[in-house]
Every structure is written in structure tokens, then in C-alpha cells.
Design a protein around this motif. Structure first.
Motif, PDB file in Angstrom:
ATOM      1  N   SER A  75       6.564  -0.753  -7.512  1.00 11.04           N
ATOM      2  CA  SER A  75       5.226  -1.345  -7.636  1.00 11.04           C
ATOM      3  C   SER A  75       4.818  -2.147  -6.393  1.00 11.04           C
ATOM      4  CB  SER A  75       5.146  -2.226  -8.884  1.00 11.04           C
ATOM      5  OG  SER A  75       6.190  -3.158  -8.827  1.00 11.04           O
ATOM      6  N   LYS A  77       3.876  -2.523  -2.675  1.00  7.41           N
ATOM      7  CA  LYS A  77       3.301  -1.553  -1.731  1.00  7.41           C
ATOM      8  C   LYS A  77       4.147  -1.372  -0.460  1.00  7.41           C
ATOM      9  CE  LYS A  77      -1.037  -0.625   0.605  1.00  7.41           C
ATOM     10  NZ  LYS A  77      -2.371  -1.137   0.889  1.00  7.41           N
ATOM     11  N   THR A 118      -4.661   0.135  -3.515  1.00  7.07           N
ATOM     12  CA  THR A 118      -3.432   0.128  -4.316  1.00  7.07           C
ATOM     13  C   THR A 118      -2.579   1.372  -4.051  1.00  7.07           C
ATOM     14  OG1 THR A 118      -4.552   1.374  -6.032  1.00  7.07           O
ATOM     15  CG2 THR A 118      -4.639  -1.036  -6.224  1.00  7.07           C
TER      16      THR A 118
END
Ligand code: MRU
Length: 351
Positions: A75, A77, A118
Motif C-alpha cells: 500500500s 507508494k 494513487t
């Protein structure tokens, strides 16, 4: 008028990369769905997908598959991008000679690094870009086809080596793209296809592909080209390329160099058809091109049977390098580059 090829070799399909299995053609036509990075690595290495531009697209799809996998596990980045880099390098190590694989994987990695959003936005952008690269590949091939067709004499018999067709790209082809475009204007042209030992891409793939489009093709074994040249039965040679150095030296399927020498001796124009993504301006000459050494069984066996003494020594380089002085022209999407290639290549890259 562009000639439409019916073949789509590789295409992003939902969440998978769908490709024609080229190991079993022409016996069987089968589509394979490649779903993971590991599967893509093996598909490239084992030549389910092959041909420089096609493995470039496979590499781009491979990065999309890697991103999908990693997005389910990571999760953060920064960690995601580090893990993606590892998988990208792994994909690039599947086959060393065709520079298009590096080119396409790095295009995807640059894109991934540039997305401000994201992880899920990175995944979407990579999938979309893979499809964009597919479409661009066909457009580029058609442009090359149009430029190359201008160099084809009326009624020419054109010799090609290996498969640089729709099957080696997303569609249409590079060398066979030139032939398709020439055929659309002049249906009296014909093709001679070298068998291309040891993997027989000429016999298995080029003859199959041209037959799909009804383009007349005669299959010859690799040793026959000089004989037909000496009889005046070949007017032009067009092959593809896996990597072209900044001076025009060109790596292509093993045996291409022999064809180029024979063409020079018989005063027959010898052309390479390749997109600019096959030109590696970071290397000065062909001696720097890494040449893949493949499994010795490709030479010792045919259809699973030994064809030689079991004590024999084997060397199996998959590519050779044709020196630039044997090349009449390099057909690209920006036109036909002519010698001095160091200059004409720089001009094509605007440098
Ligand atoms: O080992 P392969 O089948 O991938 O080798 C393919 C070739 O040498 C082609 O001529 C080259 O990739 C150009 S394809 C447009």
C-alpha cells in the motif's frame, strides 16, 4: 492504400495480455492469456511471443501485470515503485538482444514514476499506456510500409529472413509490412522466405502469415539464397532488426549477415525495416550488441528427435550483426535512412 492484415499478435484484454502462441504455429492456432509477471517472463523467454516489437509490447503488458499484482500486496507508494522496478528488471532479463523490450519497459517505468496520484491510478495509467503502445505499433508499421513500398521495384521477388511480420509486431509487420504495402500497389510482387534455422520462423510463421493474406510466397532453405540470387530470381532483400547501433550496424536473426553478404556480391539492394524504437543510439557500433545464446537443443533436435551425434559441440547464437556497409537503407516511420547512418540516424532522432 494500406493493406489490412488480419492478424493481431498481442493485445491487452481486460486484466490479461492475450497473445497468439507462436511456438505451435502453423500446426495449431491458439490464443494464450498471460496473467502474471512470471508467465510473461516465460512467454517471452520461450518465444510464445517473439519478434522485437512484439516482445516490446509484451514487456509493456508485463509491467502492467506486475503493477496489478503488487497493488494487491503493497500500500506504500514508494515501496510499490521499488518492487515494480525489480519486476521490470526481471522482465528485461528475459531476452537480451531486442532493444524494444528495454525501450517499452522503461517507457512504462517512466510513466509509473511520473504519476502523482494513487497506486490504483498508476495501475490504470500503465494498462492504458500498454494499449496506446499497441495502437502506435500498427500505425508505425503502416508508415514504414508506405515508405518502404516506394523502394520496391515493379514485379520484384523479395527475399526475407526470419519473421518480421504481423506476428513479430502487434500487426502488419516491419519487413512484411513493406511487402504488404508494396503488394497493395502491385500484386505481381512475390516473396522468397528463408526457412531460418534453428527455430524455423521463416518456414513456420512467415509462410503461414503471408498465406493468410494471399501473398505469394516460396519457401527456401537458408543455404539456397545465393543460388537464387545468382539466377537473377531475387531483386531485393528486406529483413527486420532486433537492435540497430548508432552507426547502422544491425542485429537480426542469425543468418541475416550471410544473406547481406550474398546480396552485396550479386548487387541486390538489402534493406532493413525497423521502427526507431529498435535503434539504440547509446551504442556506437554492432560489437556492443549483446547476442543471445539459446538452448542447444534448438540445434541438436528437430521435433524432439536427436538429429546429430550426441558427442557433438554446439554453439547457438540467436542473432548476428550485419555491418552497416552492407545495408542499402533502413526503412523507418520517418522515411528511409541512407548511409552515412551515423548522420542519418542522428537526424531521425533530431540530435
Ligand atoms: O528470435 P526471434 O524470433 O524473436 O527473432 C526475430 C527476428 O530476428 C526479427 O527479424 C526481428 O525481431 C524483427 S521483427 C519485426
Amino acid at each position: 492504400m494500406a493493406f489490412e492484415s488480419k492478424i493481431k499478435t498481442i493485445e491487452w484484454h481486460g486484466e490479461v495480455s492475450r497473445m497468439i502462441d507462436q511456438t505451435i504455429l502453423p500446426k495449431e492456432f491458439k490464443l494464450v492469456d498471460v496473467k502474471t509477471t512470471d508467465e510473461m517472463y516465460s512467454a517471452i523467454k520461450n518465444m510464445i511471443v517473439r519478434g522485437a516489437p512484439a516482445i516490446g509490447i509484451a514487456g509493456a503488458h508485463g509491467v502492467s501485470l506486475a503493477a496489478i499484482e503488487l497493488s494487491k500486496q503493497i500500500s506504500d507508494k514508494k515501496k510499490f515503485l521499488e518492487a515494480l522496478r525489480e519486476k521490470a528488471d526481471y522482465l528485461k532479463s528475459s531476452r537480451p538482444t531486442a532493444v524494444n523490450l528495454y525501450w517499452a519497459v522503461e517507457k512504462q517505468m517512466k510513466l509509473a514514476g511520473s504519476i502523482k496520484g494513487t497506486i490504483s491510478e498508476i495501475v490504470s495509467a500503465l494498462k492504458e499506456n500498454g494499449v496506446k503502445l499497441e495502437n502506435e505499433d500498427i500505425e508505425i508499421n503502416k508508415k514504414m510500409g508506405d515508405y518502404g513500398a516506394e523502394a520496391v521495384p515493379k514485379g520484384a521477388a523479395i527475399l526475407t529472413h526470419c519473421n518480421a511480420g504481423a506476428l513479430a509486431t502487434v500487426g502488419y509487420g516491419t519487413a512484411l509490412g513493406v511487402i504488404r504495402s508494396a503488394y497493395a500497389k502491385d500484386s505481381t510482387i512475390k516473396v522468397f522466405a528463408d526457412e531460418t534455422r534453428p527455430r524455423q520462423q521463416g518456414a513456420r510463421l512467415t509462410t503461414w502469415e503471408l498465406a493468410q493474406d494471399g501473398i505469394p510466397v516460396t519457401l527456401i532453405t537458408d543455404g539456397m539464397c545465393s543460388y537464387f540470387m545468382s539466377k537473377g530470381m531475387i531483386n531485393m532483400v528486406v529483413t527486420g532488426a532486433d537492435r540497430i547501433a548508432a552507426n547502422g550496424d544491425t542485429a537480426n536473426k542469425i543468418g541475416t549477415y550471410t544473406v547481406a553478404i550474398a546480396a552485396k556480391y550479386h548487387n541486390i539492394p538489402f534493406y532493413i525495416a525497423a521502427p526507431l524504437s529498435t535503434i539504440d543510439i547509446s551504442i556506437k557500433s554492432g560489437s556492443e550488441i549483446p547476442i543471445e545464446e539459446r538452448n542447444h537443443e534448438e540445434v541438436t533436435h528437430i521435433n524432439g528427435d536427436w538429429i546429430c551425434s550426441k558427442d557433438v559441440n554446439i554453439i547457438n547464437p540467436s542473432f548476428d550483426v550485419t555491418p552497416n556497409e552492407l545495408i542499402t537503407g533502413i526503412i523507418t516511420e520517418k522515411g528511409i535512412l541512407r548511409p552515412d547512418y551515423t548522420k542519418s540516424i542522428k537526424k531521425a532522432f533530431n540530435i
